[in-house]
Design an enzyme around this catalytic site. Structure first.
Site, mmCIF file in Angstrom:
data_model
loop_
_atom_site.group_PDB
_atom_site.id
_atom_site.type_symbol
_atom_site.label_atom_id
_atom_site.label_comp_id
_atom_site.label_asym_id
_atom_site.label_seq_id
_atom_site.Cartn_x
_atom_site.Cartn_y
_atom_site.Cartn_z
ATOM 1 N N ASN A 1 -18.335 0.222 47.213
ATOM 2 C CA ASN A 1 -18.848 -0.874 48.034
ATOM 3 C C ASN A 1 -19.938 -0.367 48.964
ATOM 4 O O ASN A 1 -20.198 0.839 49.036
ATOM 5 C CB ASN A 1 -17.721 -1.497 48.869
ATOM 6 N N HIS B 1 -16.084 -10.095 43.032
ATOM 7 C CA HIS B 1 -17.386 -9.570 42.592
ATOM 8 C C HIS B 1 -17.975 -10.424 41.460
ATOM 9 O O HIS B 1 -18.676 -9.917 40.587
ATOM 10 C CB HIS B 1 -17.274 -8.112 42.148
ATOM 11 N N HIS C 1 -14.537 0.739 35.460
ATOM 12 C CA HIS C 1 -13.146 1.153 35.604
ATOM 13 C C HIS C 1 -13.119 2.497 36.328
ATOM 14 O O HIS C 1 -13.760 3.458 35.879
ATOM 15 C CB HIS C 1 -12.501 1.268 34.224
#
Length: 770
Positions: free
Chosen positions: A206, A134, A398
């Site tokens: 995603n 990413h 996170h």
């Protein structure tokens, strides 16, 4: 179309004042994005000192919170550069930054030049390690508003009715480096940071609802396989090579995700037309302690749309920043992207399955027909970052950033992510204090007893960073459930031996890929066949290709046979019995109607065209929430002596892939640079050769290319008056589906807008099924 940006009016006023002070104009007409600065520059270098210009109307920075989540009362300008004069990092004003300190004009540079050392040292350390995955991303600020419809399954306060929460969203590709292209065939990241009043919640997902692997211990393997070959560092940002296909054809749990990647989902039209998924199953907790299992979904209000493969290839050469530019320009133009957040809910049963689907298997979906997606809130992105590095590059997500009411499950892939994200940030951002960077700061008060370390910017007080203590009066105190504490759900752990294994249900690798294939329309199946043929055709090793065909044989006989034919290989027989799932129409991108907000409409015009019609159409395009770009033989303006029309693209700079629809306003004319030595796209000029195009007989080859490409890619095309003849001259059949002609531009546009609702004119794509 979304509401106007609340930052826009104040910023525009500030820009106008700055423009008055500088004696320069405000630039091109309103509504066309891409202006690089809030004020258009003068031709000569400015010499009168003044302070920094305000940000553009579409820009915002992180909220000015303290490192410990306190409201500072500062403005965003207070934490940006200030003052009219160039200074050192310590604020000392400088009289020269163009010349090193030397012993005479031709003498050696002196080591005492502290300004040279500071400037060069900072430059040498400007970059931080890019993300392993990413790395290439784009981001925007926005707001999330809860609907209150999740109140029966979670006590998370930010989901309550009417609660507005600031968000920062980062979109990304997975495999490529920071310098790679946007429109590669790849999975896209969709990560959202919610700055809630109960702490930060990160929803890190995603654009594909499943993943390649079922256990995080395999993550290094799939990424090493997908990344460029380690000996040559090629190919960049793509999966069409031996190591990727070697891995996924041996590790068949990757089959489902690979099929999604080979579908149109692997090349989105825009981040604005891209779904997002949390991938894993999470556990929500209500006010009474009851639990529900859920999957997260982001549904774009503009619908889910993709590029065709040829478009993606052309864009990679023409504009590698296509997705990044599209997102920023849409926000700049006031066409704010919106997504609804939704959840699929499932009973929290001991076996954690639903309709026979293992909810802890991240390679599986639950079809929406079995568990509908329930909308629980709306996200609107309404401001671009003011600094890419400080915001988009330094933002740290996170999956363990949770708030009361949201908990994790025993998904083995999620367990690894809970470790990996924190570990990654420590390396990338120089230590454990990355949460104190402005873009990562929580909007909830922090009293964590964590101290010191690299990049500590909070100034902690007290003498007792431990508990229990009495020297600091016992502060901080532990909270209870009634005072907003985050409490993990007390889930029982089954008695079992320590083993390295997976449930039997994880062994089904092909039934859901078959479900996806059977849910596609004929044209989408053709695109999947083409993608597999291209990707496997790029592999060198014959054994890898043959193994790829074996996997396809277990998905569908037709898919395997067509790809095999393209590779010149025999189609193998299936080694497993083909499943017979009920197709899920929700998986297809074709067949629905969506709003045209933010779509790019190219208007091809020339000096002899219907300029009055161009003005009318351009205004109508803007009123419909879209962006009009005028394309002419050369830059500058059309009708300079009348009501000038600004040209945004010349024939030399325009390419069809930038536009969602094209209109030809009368006779467009030809450019003076229409010859191959100046512009290879021009080739040989057609027509009578007089260059004016007024008779409609001649047409610039670049206009022909523009129109024929758009036609081939299934885009809506229109023309009026002499523009009809131009379409025919370019070889565009005016009787074909999605080609609109007429006498007036506004009437043609009306039909074009209707066609844009389907994204493409799908009838133009012939398929093997007829």
């Amino acid at each position: 179309m979304a509401e106007k940006n609340p930052l826009k009016a104040a910023a525009e006023t500030a820009a106008e004042k700055a423009a008055d002070a500088l004696g320069v104009g405000s630039g091109p007409e309103e509504g066309v994005p891409g202006k690089p600065a809030p004020v258009s520059p003068s031709v000569d270098e400015p010499t009168e000192p003044h302070g920094p210009l305000p940000p553009k109307h579409d820009q915002s920075g992180p909220a000015p919170m303290s490192p410990t989540g306190q409201e500072t009362g500062a403005t965003q300008a207070d934490v940006a550069q200030g003052g009219p004069y160039l200074t050192t990092a310590q604020g000392a004003r400088l009289y020269d930054s163009d010349h090193s300190l030397k012993a005479g004009a031709r003498g050696p540079v002196l080591i005492q030049d502290h300004h040279l050392r500071e400037k060069i040292t900072h430059f040498d350390h400007e970059r931080i390690p890019e993300r392993v995955v990413h790395a290439r991303g784009a981001a925007a600020h926005g707001v999330f508003r809860g609907y209150g419809t999740a109140a029966n399954v979670t006590k998370a306060a930010f989901l309550a009715n009417g609660v507005e929460t600031p968000v920062f969203v980062r979109f990304s590709t997975v495999l490529g480096s920071r310098g790679s292209s946007d429109t590669v065939r790849d999975t896209r990241g969709f990560a959202t940071k919610f700055y809630t009043q109960e702490g930060v919640f990160d929803l890190v997902g995603n654009n594909i609802p499943v993943f390649f692997i079922q256990d995080a211990i395999k993550f290094p393997d799939i990424i090493h396989a997908g990344k460029p070959h380690p000996d040559r560092e090629i190919p960049q940002a793509q999966s069409a090579h031996d190591t990727f296909w070697d891995f996924v054809t041996l590790h068949t749990e990757a089959t489902h995700h690979t099929l999604w990647n080979m579908s149109d989902r692997g090349i989105p039209r825009s981040y604005r037309t891209m779904e997002g998924f949390g991938i894993h199953t999470f556990r929500l907790v209500d006010a009474e302690g009851g639990t529900t299992l859920v999957k997260w979904h982001w549904k774009p209000k503009l619908g889910v749309h993709s590029l065709v493969w040829e478009e993606a290839q052309l864009i990679n050469g023409m504009d590698p920043d296509f997705h990044r530019r599209d997102l920023a320009d849409a926000i700049d133009a006031g066409a704010f992207p919106q997504w609804e957040l939704g959840i699929q809910t499932f009973p929290d049963t001991p076996d954690q399955t639903f309709e026979g689907i293992d909810l802890l298997d991240p390679t599986k979906i639950v079809p929406e027909e079995l568990a509908p997606v329930q909308p629980i809130g709306l996200m609107t992105l309404n401001a671009n970052p003011s600094n890419y590095f400080a915001e988009t590059e330094q933002v740290a997500f996170h999956v363990g950033h949770l708030v009361p009411g949201i908990d994790v499950t025993d998904d083995p892939l999620l367990a690894g992510r809970l470790f990996s994200y924190l570990d990654t940030q420590i390396t990338r951002l120089g230590g454990s204090n990355f949460g104190q960077l402005p873009i990562n700061r929580t909007h909830a008060p922090v009293n964590d007893m964590l101290r010191d370390g690299m990049h500590q910017t909070a100034v902690h007080r007290g003498v007792a960073p431990y508990r229990p203590n009495s020297l600091d009066g016992g502060c901080p105190f532990q909270a209870g459930v009634d005072t907003g504490a985050y409490v993990e759900t007390p889930v029982g752990v089954p008695e079992a031996s320590k083993i390295r294994d997976a449930p039997t249900s994880f062994a089904d690798h092909f039934s859901q890929p078959r479900l996806f294939w059977l849910s596609m329309t004929p044209v989408e199946r053709e695109h999947i066949i083409a993608a597999y043929t291209f990707e496997l055709g790029k592999c060198y090793e014959q054994s890898v290709k043959e193994r790829g065909l074996r996997a396809l044989a277990n998905i569908d006989t037709e898919l395997c046979a067509e790809v095999a034919a393209g590779l010149g290989l025999p189609a193998p027989e299936a080694t497993e019995q083909l499943a017979s799932p009920e197709p899920s129409p929700a998986l297809s991108q074709v067949g629905q109607v969506w709003p045209p907000d933010g779509r790019i409409v190219g208007i091809v015009a020339g000096p002899a065209g219907d300029l009055a019609g161009v003005r009318t159409v351009r205004e109508a395009v803007q009123e419909a929430g879209m962006v009009p770009l005028v394309i002419a033989p050369a830059g500058g303006v059309l009708d300079a002596d009348g009501d000038p029309i600004t040209v945004q693209r010349s024939y030399a700079t325009a390419r069809s892939v930038e536009f969602d629809a094209l209109l030809v306003a009368g006779a467009p004319g030809r450019g003076d640079d229409a010859y191959g030595a100046r512009d290879a796209k021009a080739g040989a000029v057609t027509g009578d050769g007089d260059g004016d195009g007024a008779d409609g007989a001649g047409i610039d080859p670049r206009v022909s290319l523009l129109l024929t490409e758009a036609f081939r890619h299934g885009k809506a095309i229109g023309g009026w008056q002499d523009g009809v003849a131009a379409l025919e001259r370019a070889g565009v059949p005016t009787s074909a589906p999605g080609v609109v002609t007429g006498d007036r531009g506004d009437a043609v546009l009306e039909q074009i807008v209707e066609l844009l609702g389907a994204h493409r004119v799908w009838e133009r794509f012939p398929t093997a099924a007829g």
